[in-house]
Design a protein around this motif. Sequence first.
Motif, PDB file in Angstrom:
ATOM      1  N   LEU A  30      63.485  24.800  13.929  1.00  0.00           N
ATOM      2  CA  LEU A  30      63.411  25.682  12.763  1.00  0.00           C
ATOM      3  C   LEU A  30      64.800  25.953  12.191  1.00  0.00           C
ATOM      4  CD1 LEU A  30      62.090  27.678  10.801  1.00  0.00           C
ATOM      5  CD2 LEU A  30      62.168  29.393  12.635  1.00  0.00           C
ATOM      6  N   LYS A  31      65.754  26.301  13.054  1.00  0.00           N
ATOM      7  CA  LYS A  31      67.095  26.638  12.578  1.00  0.00           C
ATOM      8  C   LYS A  31      67.759  25.437  11.907  1.00  0.00           C
ATOM      9  CE  LYS A  31      68.914  30.098  13.217  1.00  0.00           C
ATOM     10  NZ  LYS A  31      68.961  31.364  12.452  1.00  0.00           N
ATOM     11  N   THR A 360      54.987  32.791  20.078  1.00  0.00           N
ATOM     12  CA  THR A 360      54.228  33.548  19.080  1.00  0.00           C
ATOM     13  C   THR A 360      55.176  34.175  18.058  1.00  0.00           C
ATOM     14  OG1 THR A 360      52.510  34.032  20.706  1.00  0.00           O
ATOM     15  CG2 THR A 360      52.585  35.435  18.749  1.00  0.00           C
ATOM     16  N   ILE A 361      56.297  34.690  18.523  1.00  0.00           N
ATOM     17  CA  ILE A 361      57.304  35.263  17.619  1.00  0.00           C
ATOM     18  C   ILE A 361      57.888  34.171  16.732  1.00  0.00           C
ATOM     19  CG2 ILE A 361      59.457  36.559  17.499  1.00  0.00           C
ATOM     20  CD1 ILE A 361      58.862  37.610  20.323  1.00  0.00           C
ATOM     21  N   ILE A 362      58.168  33.025  17.325  1.00  0.00           N
ATOM     22  CA  ILE A 362      58.778  31.920  16.577  1.00  0.00           C
ATOM     23  C   ILE A 362      57.829  31.402  15.506  1.00  0.00           C
ATOM     24  CG2 ILE A 362      59.687  29.565  16.791  1.00  0.00           C
ATOM     25  CD1 ILE A 362      60.798  30.404  19.531  1.00  0.00           C
ATOM     26  N   TYR A 363      56.534  31.427  15.783  1.00  0.00           N
ATOM     27  CA  TYR A 363      55.552  31.043  14.764  1.00  0.00           C
ATOM     28  C   TYR A 363      55.733  31.917  13.521  1.00  0.00           C
ATOM     29  CZ  TYR A 363      51.067  30.237  12.445  1.00  0.00           C
ATOM     30  OH  TYR A 363      50.085  29.930  11.512  1.00  0.00           O
ATOM     31  N   GLY A 364      55.900  33.210  13.723  1.00  0.00           N
ATOM     32  CA  GLY A 364      56.116  34.119  12.604  1.00  0.00           C
ATOM     33  C   GLY A 364      57.392  33.809  11.845  1.00  0.00           C
ATOM     34  N   LEU A 365      58.429  33.372  12.550  1.00  0.00           N
ATOM     35  CA  LEU A 365      59.691  33.021  11.901  1.00  0.00           C
ATOM     36  C   LEU A 365      59.538  31.752  11.058  1.00  0.00           C
ATOM     37  CD1 LEU A 365      62.095  33.828  14.873  1.00  0.00           C
ATOM     38  CD2 LEU A 365      61.875  35.092  12.729  1.00  0.00           C
ATOM     39  N   PHE A 366      58.702  30.816  11.497  1.00  0.00           N
ATOM     40  CA  PHE A 366      58.382  29.655  10.662  1.00  0.00           C
ATOM     41  C   PHE A 366      57.735  30.129   9.363  1.00  0.00           C
ATOM     42  CE2 PHE A 366      59.010  26.887  14.341  1.00  0.00           C
ATOM     43  CZ  PHE A 366      59.350  25.682  13.780  1.00  0.00           C
ATOM     44  N   GLU A 367      56.779  31.040   9.478  1.00  0.00           N
ATOM     45  CA  GLU A 367      56.097  31.562   8.295  1.00  0.00           C
ATOM     46  C   GLU A 367      57.075  32.270   7.350  1.00  0.00           C
ATOM     47  OE1 GLU A 367      51.497  32.535   9.343  1.00  0.00           O
ATOM     48  OE2 GLU A 367      52.967  34.011  10.061  1.00  0.00           O
ATOM     49  N   GLU A 368      57.923  33.123   7.915  1.00  0.00           N
ATOM     50  CA  GLU A 368      58.858  33.897   7.099  1.00  0.00           C
ATOM     51  C   GLU A 368      59.827  33.002   6.332  1.00  0.00           C
ATOM     52  OE1 GLU A 368      60.825  36.729   9.575  1.00  0.00           O
ATOM     53  OE2 GLU A 368      58.935  37.484  10.401  1.00  0.00           O
ATOM     54  N   ASN A 369      60.177  31.877   6.907  1.00  0.00           N
ATOM     55  CA  ASN A 369      61.135  30.975   6.274  1.00  0.00           C
ATOM     56  C   ASN A 369      60.469  29.864   5.467  1.00  0.00           C
ATOM     57  OD1 ASN A 369      64.082  31.623   7.235  1.00  0.00           O
ATOM     58  ND2 ASN A 369      62.769  31.944   9.038  1.00  0.00           N
ATOM     59  N   ILE A 377      55.718  19.833  17.246  1.00  0.00           N
ATOM     60  CA  ILE A 377      56.259  21.169  17.484  1.00  0.00           C
ATOM     61  C   ILE A 377      55.123  22.162  17.728  1.00  0.00           C
ATOM     62  CG2 ILE A 377      57.535  23.097  16.468  1.00  0.00           C
ATOM     63  CD1 ILE A 377      59.382  20.909  17.310  1.00  0.00           C
ATOM     64  N   ALA A 378      54.049  22.018  16.967  1.00  0.00           N
ATOM     65  CA  ALA A 378      52.882  22.883  17.172  1.00  0.00           C
ATOM     66  C   ALA A 378      52.319  22.703  18.575  1.00  0.00           C
ATOM     67  CB  ALA A 378      51.808  22.565  16.130  1.00  0.00           C
ATOM     68  N   GLY A 379      52.338  21.463  19.071  1.00  0.00           N
ATOM     69  CA  GLY A 379      51.807  21.190  20.408  1.00  0.00           C
ATOM     70  C   GLY A 379      52.579  21.879  21.510  1.00  0.00           C
ATOM     71  N   ILE A 380      53.912  21.853  21.419  1.00  0.00           N
ATOM     72  CA  ILE A 380      54.676  22.493  22.498  1.00  0.00           C
ATOM     73  C   ILE A 380      54.658  24.015  22.361  1.00  0.00           C
ATOM     74  CG2 ILE A 380      56.133  20.499  22.978  1.00  0.00           C
ATOM     75  CD1 ILE A 380      58.365  21.868  21.372  1.00  0.00           C
ATOM     76  N   MET A 381      54.550  24.518  21.135  1.00  0.00           N
ATOM     77  CA  MET A 381      54.427  25.974  20.962  1.00  0.00           C
ATOM     78  C   MET A 381      53.089  26.461  21.524  1.00  0.00           C
ATOM     79  SD  MET A 381      56.085  26.443  17.146  1.00  0.00           S
ATOM     80  CE  MET A 381      55.797  28.216  17.072  1.00  0.00           C
ATOM     81  N   LEU A 382      52.028  25.698  21.296  1.00  0.00           N
ATOM     82  CA  LEU A 382      50.724  26.027  21.885  1.00  0.00           C
ATOM     83  C   LEU A 382      50.815  26.008  23.406  1.00  0.00           C
ATOM     84  CD1 LEU A 382      47.616  26.431  21.835  1.00  0.00           C
ATOM     85  CD2 LEU A 382      47.426  23.914  21.728  1.00  0.00           C
TER      86      LEU A 382
END
Length: 553
Positions: A30-31, A360-369, A377-382
Amino acid sequence: MPEAIRKVNVIGHLHPDTDSICSAIAYAYLKNQISDIEFEPRRAGAINRETAFALKSFGFDEPELITSVAPQIKDIQISRQQGISRETSLITAWNLMRDLKTGTLIITDEDNDLEGLITVRDIANANMDIFDSEVLSSSRTHLSNIVSTLQGELVSGNPDGVVTTGKIRVGTTPEMMEGFVEKGDVVLVTNRYETQRFAVEAGASCLIICNGAGVSSIVVEAAREKDCTVITTPYDTYAAARLISMAIPVRAKMLGKENVLHFSVNTSVDDAQKVMASSQHRFFPVMDEDGKYIGVVSSPDMLNVNKKHVILVDHNERSQAVDGLERAEIMEIIDHHRIGSIETSAPAYFRNMPVGCTATIIYGLFEENGVDIPKNIAGIMLSAILSDTLAFRSPTCTPRDKIVGEKLAEIAGVNVDEYADAMFDAGADLTGRTADEVFNSDFKVFSRGHARFGVGQASFMTENSRKAAEALVGPYLKDAAAANDIPMVFYMFTDVKSQTTEMMYWGENTEQIVSRTFNVTPESDIATLPGVVSRKKQVIPPLMATLQDMDED
């Protein structure tokens, strides 16, 4: 002026679990999408089999290991001083030292591999050794070095030739030279024809004519017939005799590689300073990660260090972080645990939320940005969310975790139940594993007041795999406590489907602590804790409360 940021390491906690590894990868991604700075995910220890399964399932290699963020040689200003050839003459090296205002030159080969170093002291000592008349031949000095040192001209001879025999002699008259000049000698003469001719006839390997004097064609022809090199120099005999020993190559006087103290770019500044303090040298060569020479450093360089920049994910306890953190610049902390003991030297972005997983927090940061989440990336976050929430069964799991997990599963194209079972089964596989490996697959150290203790956890889908793990890890708890320098260890063996934990422990009063904390009576050094599956929510807070109460008693 603000310190330039070279790279930012995104790091999870020691003894990393799936969340700490996968969240580091996801947040670094993300960064990198929203910043011009390079962000790199790193791991603070060996990954466990559950995490390895998750990474392999979605095509990721494990991040590079990082054990310390203390400053390294790469974090200081390295003087990019070019290496010199081992055949460089002493006089050329001396002049280069003067131009560069340095007392040390590094000697390398054509591939930039370190060969040695030479100091101004080495050259001075060589210049003072006036009685070594065989220095040219013993050093196998190139004729080109002699020509350049004497600012001379090669009149006759092989420009690529090497002096291999003889001594340095000064020729005056044939009478004085008879029996004094021998075959193979290097002879310095003036403009006298008979002296020049006698030196050639005596078998000199090299005739050096001083004072810019001319040389007759007869002498040149005789020299060619005798295979004698002829060089003219503008210097007088005295100056030429003094200078000629400075034509020898630096390899003859250098300190060889095997005796040279040198550093890698990855050497810590602390270690380098200790080495420097015990050495008489002022400058030290630096090798890159491939072992190639890139420059030099000195003690004063160690005073101006660029701190490493880091982002911490899934932890904010000092005891869970990599070494050297107090000497790094913490830019951000993204976490879902209690606020712990890490301090920052400057304001930092701190996102801490009461959810079940950092991902879960990082998912929100994807949305915010406004950044789309790729399938992998979705697979490893899950994977991180399923691991931390025990597939949504843990009391730490919030509605937000479940919503995010289902959205990520849709992006990744996986069935949650099937993937969760496969991931937990991979993590529980004990084939070929040691007690140390299983124990450290998810282990954290905590502190409250004077008390320090560690809590580990492993999750299992079947009773057989759980019992096998208990038999393997139980006898190791004492060694684990010693390895982590803590007096108490608690380990949770959690059955995911029955949502029950069997806890094993080691250390003074640990049975009493477990009994008092969970209101149970352990049997055979095992405490059965029905409904307890969360270390963060159901184990750490009550353990800390009990330890505090006992400390006050």
